[in-house]
Structures are given as structure tokens and as C-alpha cells.
Design a protein around this motif. Sequence first.
Motif, PDB file in Angstrom:
ATOM      1  N   ILE A 144       0.706  -1.049   0.052  1.00  0.00           N
ATOM      2  CA  ILE A 144      -0.111  -0.023  -0.111  1.00  0.00           C
ATOM      3  C   ILE A 144       0.903   1.200  -0.010  1.00  0.00           C
ATOM      4  O   ILE A 144       0.520   2.225  -0.667  1.00  0.00           O
ATOM      5  CB  ILE A 144      -0.835  -0.032   1.297  1.00  0.00           C
ATOM      6  N   ALA A 145       2.037   1.183   0.918  1.00  0.00           N
ATOM      7  CA  ALA A 145       2.577   2.200   0.937  1.00  0.00           C
ATOM      8  C   ALA A 145       3.428   2.521  -0.533  1.00  0.00           C
ATOM      9  O   ALA A 145       3.510   3.713  -0.875  1.00  0.00           O
ATOM     10  CB  ALA A 145       3.892   2.205   1.963  1.00  0.00           C
ATOM     11  N   GLY A 146       3.809   1.503  -1.169  1.00  0.00           N
ATOM     12  CA  GLY A 146       4.543   1.838  -2.387  1.00  0.00           C
ATOM     13  C   GLY A 146       3.348   2.362  -3.400  1.00  0.00           C
ATOM     14  O   GLY A 146       3.784   2.975  -4.437  1.00  0.00           O
ATOM     15  N   LEU A 147       1.983   1.924  -3.190  1.00  0.00           N
ATOM     16  CA  LEU A 147       1.055   2.399  -4.288  1.00  0.00           C
ATOM     17  C   LEU A 147       0.745   3.932  -3.874  1.00  0.00           C
ATOM     18  O   LEU A 147       0.277   4.745  -4.818  1.00  0.00           O
ATOM     19  CB  LEU A 147      -0.145   1.484  -4.256  1.00  0.00           C
ATOM     20  N   VAL A 148       0.869   4.239  -2.648  1.00  0.00           N
ATOM     21  CA  VAL A 148       0.200   5.718  -2.232  1.00  0.00           C
ATOM     22  C   VAL A 148       1.436   6.739  -2.125  1.00  0.00           C
ATOM     23  O   VAL A 148       0.979   7.787  -2.558  1.00  0.00           O
ATOM     24  CB  VAL A 148      -0.661   5.637  -1.080  1.00  0.00           C
ATOM     25  N   MET A 149       2.548   6.348  -1.645  1.00  0.00           N
ATOM     26  CA  MET A 149       3.435   7.347  -1.707  1.00  0.00           C
ATOM     27  C   MET A 149       4.388   7.362  -3.049  1.00  0.00           C
ATOM     28  O   MET A 149       5.476   6.777  -3.348  1.00  0.00           O
ATOM     29  CB  MET A 149       4.565   7.014  -0.442  1.00  0.00           C
ATOM     30  N   VAL A 150       4.051   8.020  -4.054  1.00  0.00           N
ATOM     31  CA  VAL A 150       4.202   8.061  -5.188  1.00  0.00           C
ATOM     32  C   VAL A 150       4.218   9.734  -5.409  1.00  0.00           C
ATOM     33  O   VAL A 150       3.952  10.558  -4.751  1.00  0.00           O
ATOM     34  CB  VAL A 150       3.208   7.539  -6.321  1.00  0.00           C
ATOM     35  N   PRO A 151       5.118  10.180  -6.552  1.00  0.00           N
ATOM     36  CA  PRO A 151       5.265  11.390  -6.845  1.00  0.00           C
ATOM     37  C   PRO A 151       3.893  12.025  -7.112  1.00  0.00           C
ATOM     38  O   PRO A 151       3.919  13.522  -6.705  1.00  0.00           O
ATOM     39  CB  PRO A 151       6.078  11.567  -8.392  1.00  0.00           C
ATOM     40  N   GLN A 152       3.098  11.536  -7.717  1.00  0.00           N
ATOM     41  CA  GLN A 152       1.761  12.122  -7.924  1.00  0.00           C
ATOM     42  C   GLN A 152       0.992  12.618  -6.490  1.00  0.00           C
ATOM     43  O   GLN A 152       0.080  13.476  -6.346  1.00  0.00           O
ATOM     44  CB  GLN A 152       0.683  11.159  -8.565  1.00  0.00           C
ATOM     45  N   THR A 153       1.389  11.925  -5.304  1.00  0.00           N
ATOM     46  CA  THR A 153       0.801  12.350  -3.828  1.00  0.00           C
ATOM     47  C   THR A 153       1.886  13.283  -3.014  1.00  0.00           C
ATOM     48  O   THR A 153       1.447  13.288  -1.917  1.00  0.00           O
ATOM     49  CB  THR A 153       0.467  11.025  -3.207  1.00  0.00           C
ATOM     50  N   VAL A 202       0.325  19.337   1.024  1.00  0.00           N
ATOM     51  CA  VAL A 202       0.443  18.214   1.784  1.00  0.00           C
ATOM     52  C   VAL A 202       1.196  17.177   0.824  1.00  0.00           C
ATOM     53  O   VAL A 202       1.256  17.173  -0.242  1.00  0.00           O
ATOM     54  CB  VAL A 202      -0.882  17.485   2.393  1.00  0.00           C
ATOM     55  N   SER A 203       1.888  15.925   1.646  1.00  0.00           N
ATOM     56  CA  SER A 203       2.354  14.878   0.905  1.00  0.00           C
ATOM     57  C   SER A 203       1.715  13.766   1.774  1.00  0.00           C
ATOM     58  O   SER A 203       1.708  13.595   2.948  1.00  0.00           O
ATOM     59  CB  SER A 203       3.781  14.942   1.097  1.00  0.00           C
ATOM     60  N   VAL A 204       1.623  12.766   1.124  1.00  0.00           N
ATOM     61  CA  VAL A 204       0.944  11.465   1.748  1.00  0.00           C
ATOM     62  C   VAL A 204       2.100  10.625   2.323  1.00  0.00           C
ATOM     63  O   VAL A 204       2.917  10.425   1.486  1.00  0.00           O
ATOM     64  CB  VAL A 204      -0.019  10.576   0.462  1.00  0.00           C
ATOM     65  N   ASN A 205       1.750  10.309   3.378  1.00  0.00           N
ATOM     66  CA  ASN A 205       2.799   9.296   4.027  1.00  0.00           C
ATOM     67  C   ASN A 205       1.971   7.923   4.351  1.00  0.00           C
ATOM     68  O   ASN A 205       0.706   8.237   5.135  1.00  0.00           O
ATOM     69  CB  ASN A 205       3.261   9.991   5.446  1.00  0.00           C
ATOM     70  N   TYR A 206       2.567   7.009   4.446  1.00  0.00           N
ATOM     71  CA  TYR A 206       1.946   5.629   4.999  1.00  0.00           C
ATOM     72  C   TYR A 206       2.793   4.954   5.891  1.00  0.00           C
ATOM     73  O   TYR A 206       4.047   4.657   5.430  1.00  0.00           O
ATOM     74  CB  TYR A 206       1.424   4.723   3.805  1.00  0.00           C
ATOM     75  N   HIS A 207       2.640   4.855   7.103  1.00  0.00           N
ATOM     76  CA  HIS A 207       3.314   4.063   8.060  1.00  0.00           C
ATOM     77  C   HIS A 207       2.598   2.817   8.407  1.00  0.00           C
ATOM     78  O   HIS A 207       1.371   2.608   8.675  1.00  0.00           O
ATOM     79  CB  HIS A 207       3.495   4.810   9.347  1.00  0.00           C
ATOM     80  N   GLN A 208       3.327   1.715   8.484  1.00  0.00           N
ATOM     81  CA  GLN A 208       2.864   0.283   8.681  1.00  0.00           C
ATOM     82  C   GLN A 208       2.254   0.198  10.054  1.00  0.00           C
ATOM     83  O   GLN A 208       1.215  -0.539  10.129  1.00  0.00           O
ATOM     84  CB  GLN A 208       4.167  -0.665   8.609  1.00  0.00           C
TER      85      GLN A 208
END
Length: 433
Positions: free
Chosen positions: A17-26, A96-102
Motif C-alpha cells: 500500500i505504501a508503495g502505491l500511495v507514496m508516489v510523486p503524484q501524492t 501536503v504529502s501522503v505518508n503511509y506508516h505500517q
Amino acid sequence: MSDCSKPMTIGQLQKLIAGLVMVPQTRDIWVVAETMDVAVRGGHCYMELVDKAPDGTTVSKARAIIWASVYSYLSHKFMQSTGQPFASGLKVMLRVSVNYHQAYGMSLVVSDIDPSYTVGDLLRRRREILAQLDREGVLKQNRELPWPVPIQRIAVISAPGAAGYGDFINQLFNNPRRLRFSVRLFPAVMQGERAPSTILEALEAVAAESENWDCVAILRGGGSTSDLSSFENLELARAVACFDLPVIVGIGHERDVTVLDYVAAMRVKTPTAAAEWLVAQGCAALDRLRELALEISSAARDKCEGAVRQLAYADSNLRLLPGTAVERERHHLSVITAGLSGLGATVAAERSRLDARAEALSLAARNIVDIRRRALDGLAGLLGALSPEAVLQRGFSITRVGGRAVTDASMLVPGDVITTVFASGTAKSTVNE
């Protein structure tokens, strides 16, 4: 189980999920949202960003954070541009920038803010409500009511069983000065769509017996800031502003503010703070009462001491006054006696003069009596000579007809019986012609 459906661990899924949401577009995306539950801890600013439907319901929500290294600058920038602190209830534009923590899931990391963006719906609505109440002339009406002294009878509007109401009761009745209060709960829903209508109903119930209460306390124990939006209500704000009793509002934590805070007679942070304020007012009244008691006691003591001194003075004077008064009267009597002794010769002379005047008056009275007697004797002789008896003695007679004296012959007619009176005897005769 086929290889294509080989199960993943939670950690592997979180990484995916982190790889999918933490991309340049977010990254570094400008978004608009309304801030809720803003809190600063350890220098970092935590909040929730929400989107709402036209009816006010939340349709999406995301956690966000401004790291301490950035928050100091952004909060100062926002204050300088808007004149208010960065807080809940504001509609803001953030980068903002999207961050995803396990472990903590997805959050948005804020790196910038555009202060020129419009103020949030809650603040705009609040300003509109306050402006409307100001136009109606009732904005300060409740705030200008005098507080009764002491404040002991409290009508509480809160949710039954709410922690905030329990904190209020505990703080109020366990006060260190053992002050006594009379409290009654008027139940209401304190969040959600039903909150305004039920609070209005509770206010109407209090108003119906307002003579039994000194003030009204509207209490709510914090909770989510988004739940406070129900208090941004024109009818509710007007009812509080126009209420006949002073209203104290404690419906949140230190960071929570609603329109009621601007129209109520007293605004405190929490229900506990409301109880503390009421206890403080009671303590102040008690202290003032004790001050008055001391003043009365001091004044009475001064009066008593003055009376004691005055009594002592009077006592000392009473020991001397009788003797002084006797001596004064004795002297006065001596003066009178001396004056009276000198009056003896004068009294004797006056007595002689009075005796002479009495003798002269007696002689004059006798002379006057003799003169009056001789005059009366002369008048008596004259009357005797002129009396009818004397006239008859000289040969005259009196003729009467019908008891009247006849002085003219024309008074008689033939047939009249006349009586003739002589010096001695009478005769009757009849008139013929």
C-alpha cells in the motif's frame, strides 16, 4: 492453494500500500479541507482534515501533522496574515504529502499553508450569527445581566451520565469551603443534529421556573471538535443571549470555542472550570460577608469603648455636680434674700400709699352714692306727681270703654258701656247720643 493466491503478511500488504500511495503524484499537493481536533503536542501540530456535505455531515476524513520544524513558521505566518491562531473549525488550503506508516496507517504531512484562503465554514457561520444578533441589539444582553450574590441555585443543561456533568458535580459539592449548592439537571442532547432543539427545550423548561434558579450552566465534556458544530446555531445563540438568567458555558476543552461563548454571561473552558468559577464566587461572597461581620464587630466595639469612656466621664462628674449645684443654688438664694431685705422699706412705703388711696376711694364712693341717691329721690317724687293715682287725687277721672282709655268723644257710639275711674271708686254708664 495456487501460487498466484499465496497469502501475504500484514507487513507485506502495508508495504504494498505504501508503495502505491507514496508516489510523486501524492507529494506536495495543494488540498482544501476543514480543520478539526487541532492539538499541539511536543511542538508538533496534529489535526484531522475533513470534507463535509452541504448538510454538514462528514464525508471524508484524514489525519494530518505539521512537524515542529515547520509548525513554528507556519503558525506565525497564519497568525500574521489572518489575525487568529491556527485552530479547529477553519477551512484552509494546505500543501501536503501522503505518508503511509505500517503501524499508524496513512496520514498527510503538511509543508505549507495559504493564509489567503477563505475562513472555514464554522468561523464564517459564527461571524454571521454574531452579526445578526448585534443587529437585533441582543448580542450583549446576557453578558450584561448582574450575577446574584450568592450564586447557589444552578440549573444545569447537559447530557445525563456525561463525564463532564459528573466532573462538574464532583468539583461543586466537594469544594474545600463546604459551600452548599442546589443543582438540578435539565437533560439535553449535547452533540449531533438534535443538540440545538433539545437545548432550546431545556432552556424553556428553566425559564418556566426561573424564579427558582440563580443561573444556568450549559455543560459538555469536550469530545471531538467536529461535534461542536451543532452549537453554531442562530436560534440557540439568540435564546442564550436573550435569556433572563445569567448563563455560564463550559462545553469543551481549552481549544474549543463556539458562538455560545460570545453571547453567554460567562465562558469557561470545561465543566470542571465552571464549577470552580461558581465556587470562587461563593467564596468571594463568604469572604465579603466575613469582612462585613468584622467591620460591624469593630464598629460595635468602638461604640462600646466610647460609651464606656463617656460613662466614666459622667460618673466622675456626678460625684462633683451635686455639691456644685448646691453651692450655686445657695449663692442664688443669698442674692435673692439680700434683695428681699432691701425691699422691706419699699413695701412699707407702698403699703402706706395704698392705704391712702383706699381711703380716698372710699370717700369718693360714698359721695357718689349720696349724689345718686338724691337724684333718685327727686325722680321718684316727680314720678309720684305724674302718676295716674296722683292725677285722680287732684279731681280728674279716667273713662274706659272696652278696657281702653277714651281720649276723644269720637271713640264712643250710642249704646257703648263706659267705665269711669275716680280717685276712689268707679261708675258705669251708657252712651245715648
